[in-house]
Design an enzyme around this catalytic site. Structure first.
Site: not given
Ligand code: SAJ
Length: 418
Positions: A213, A267
């Site tokens: 994870k 996360c």
């Molecule tokens: N973000 C960017 N650029 C991107 C993608 C995301 O700046 O290209 C930013 C988002 O705006 C946000 C942050 O990253 O601020 C996190 O967003 P996210 O959509 O990447 O992830 P979370 O935190 O909503 O969910 C993640 C997920 N993990 C992965 O995709 C590896 C989810 O599957 C997990 O279950 C979750 O963390 C968790 O609970 O750990």
């Protein structure tokens, strides 16, 4: 496992959807949370968080009698712990106090034959620590760390991996990593999740499941850091980073993520530290990525200050107190209401503390601003038109594809047209 009773400890963004999912399969679920208001809300068949389709699922689960919430744990066949695991201090040490509190709360009602699953994202070793806390509280029962396969209580780690905004689909369709403390612990956990999981339940040990994870979220963090660093490099070189990434991504083996105002949420901005704090001498890249992403809000703030200065240059009769800045989006990512660890909140808060003029916030997913944003005015999108500087921080659906405001603009997500 035939028709077990399942207790879910922690009814937040993961626990409540999971509880509703079991209940939707006509399994009796007891939801436990220390938040009395959340418990009352759920027992009315309503929800206290925003997640698509969760309201319908919880309403059905409660009205059909399969889910009820309480503040005090009751006996059950399986206990799923889905409580927060933040970090504390400048060293970013994991804070396991919520897991410890959950262990102490369920220990009195544990019975031989029970399964305890830790779902909270945790540093390596946390599941073993949980089993130790349970064993200390219940010396009359045996646990896997001492009794192995013969233990009265089974303990496993099964990290949640669902994406906020898509939780109800991903809970069903994602594969699950199941890390039992023994093979029998894993088998019991697989049988439990198979009640609603269509994805594969892949078995490993608890420590590998914990690290899996953390690895997934660190992988994403490192890749976002790459995009964020590119955006700062491109700004300096006068290159459009969005065009650049789109071009580079046409290569069959390149897939760069999107830059933004920083990385938020509970996360991705947290979990990599669980690796760094355990192995500081090895985790250089993971630490640097965290630092790059954490620095991005400060860079955006500097850009806003430059935009304010540009506006003043173009309007010599005005001073800073006359300049209104509108910030679009406060949540940590698009189309959700979750402000936890949000870089947008960090930026707006810092801006309001230094900027002499009015700061407006447009956030369609919330009704009121948190107290930490006192002094900022929450407005509707059409009321923000009067601002002199417009800063898009989160690409909510309400903003995407709209024409750029004509005044000074910073679009951190490439959401506005033209
Ligand atoms: N973000 C960017 N650029 C991107 C993608 C995301 O700046 O290209 C930013 C988002 O705006 C946000 C942050 O990253 O601020 C996190 O967003 P996210 O959509 O990447 O992830 P979370 O935190 O909503 O969910 C993640 C997920 N993990 C992965 O995709 C590896 C989810 O599957 C997990 O279950 C979750 O963390 C968790 O609970 O750990």
């Amino acid at each position: 496992m035939t028709s077990p009773t399942i207790s879910v400890i922690g009814l937040g963004y993961i626990g409540l959807p999971t509880a509703a999912m079991f209940a939707s399969r006509k399994v009796k679920v007891i939801g436990v949370d220390v938040n009395v208001k959340a418990v009352e809300t759920i027992n009315r068949g309503e929800i206290h968080i925003v997640e698509p389709d969760l309201d319908i699922a919880v309403h059905a689960a409660v009205t059909e009698g399969f889910l009820h919430a309480t503040t005090t744990p009751e006996p059950a066949d399986a206990f799923l712990i889905a409580v927060p695991t933040p970090f504390r201090g400048d060293d970013h040490d994991p804070d396991l106090s919520y897991i410890e509190a959950a262990a102490r709360a369920i220990a009195p009602v544990l019975q031989a034959g029970n399964l305890v699953v830790l779902e909270s994202t945790s540093p390596v070793g946390a599941t073993e620590q949980l089993a130790e806390w349970l064993a200390a509280a219940r010396p009359d029962l045996s646990f896997p760390q001492a009794a192995g396969e013969a233990s009265d209580i089974r303990v496993a780690h099964c990290p949640e991996r669902v994406l906020p905004g898509k939780v109800m689909q991903e809970l069903i369709h994602n594969d699950r990593v199941i890390g039992g403390m023994t093979p029998k612990c894993s088998a019991a956990a697989v049988a439990l999740y198979k009640i609603f999981v269509d994805g594969e339940c892949v078995v490993t040990n608890a420590r590998t499941a914990e690290m899996a994870k953390l690895t997934e979220n660190s992988f994403r963090d490192v890749n976002i850091a790459f995009a964020n660093e590119l955006s700062m490099i491109c700004d300096k070189l006068n290159i459009d980073v969005w065009e650049l990434i789109a071009l580079a991504n046409r290569h069959p083996r390149v897939n760069i993520l999107q830059p933004g105002p920083g990385v938020g949420g509970h996360c991705i901005a947290v979990d990599p530290w669980f690796i760094v704090s355990k192995t500081p001498d090895e985790a250089h890249l993971i630490r640097t990525a965290r630092e790059v992403n954490d620095a991005k809000p400060h860079w955006v703030l500097d850009k806003i200050k430059e935009a304010i200065a540009r506006h003043l240059d173009a309007n010599p009769g005005q001073n800073e107190a006359d300049v209104t800045v509108a910030c679009y989006g406060l949540a940590f990512k698009p189309d959700i209401d979750d402000l936890r660890e949000s870089p947008a909140v960090e930026i707006v808060k810092a801006l309001s503390q230094t900027h002499l003029g009015q700061v407006l916030a447009v956030e369609p997913n919330i009704e009121a601003l948190p107290v930490e944003l006192n002094g900022i005015k929450l407005v509707r999108q059409n009321e923000a038109g009067i601002a002199n500087v417009h800063v898009l921080l989160v690409d909510h659906r309400e903003f995407r594809g709209r024409n750029k405001p004509s005044q000074c603009v910073i679009d951190c997500r490439n959401a506005w047209k033209n």
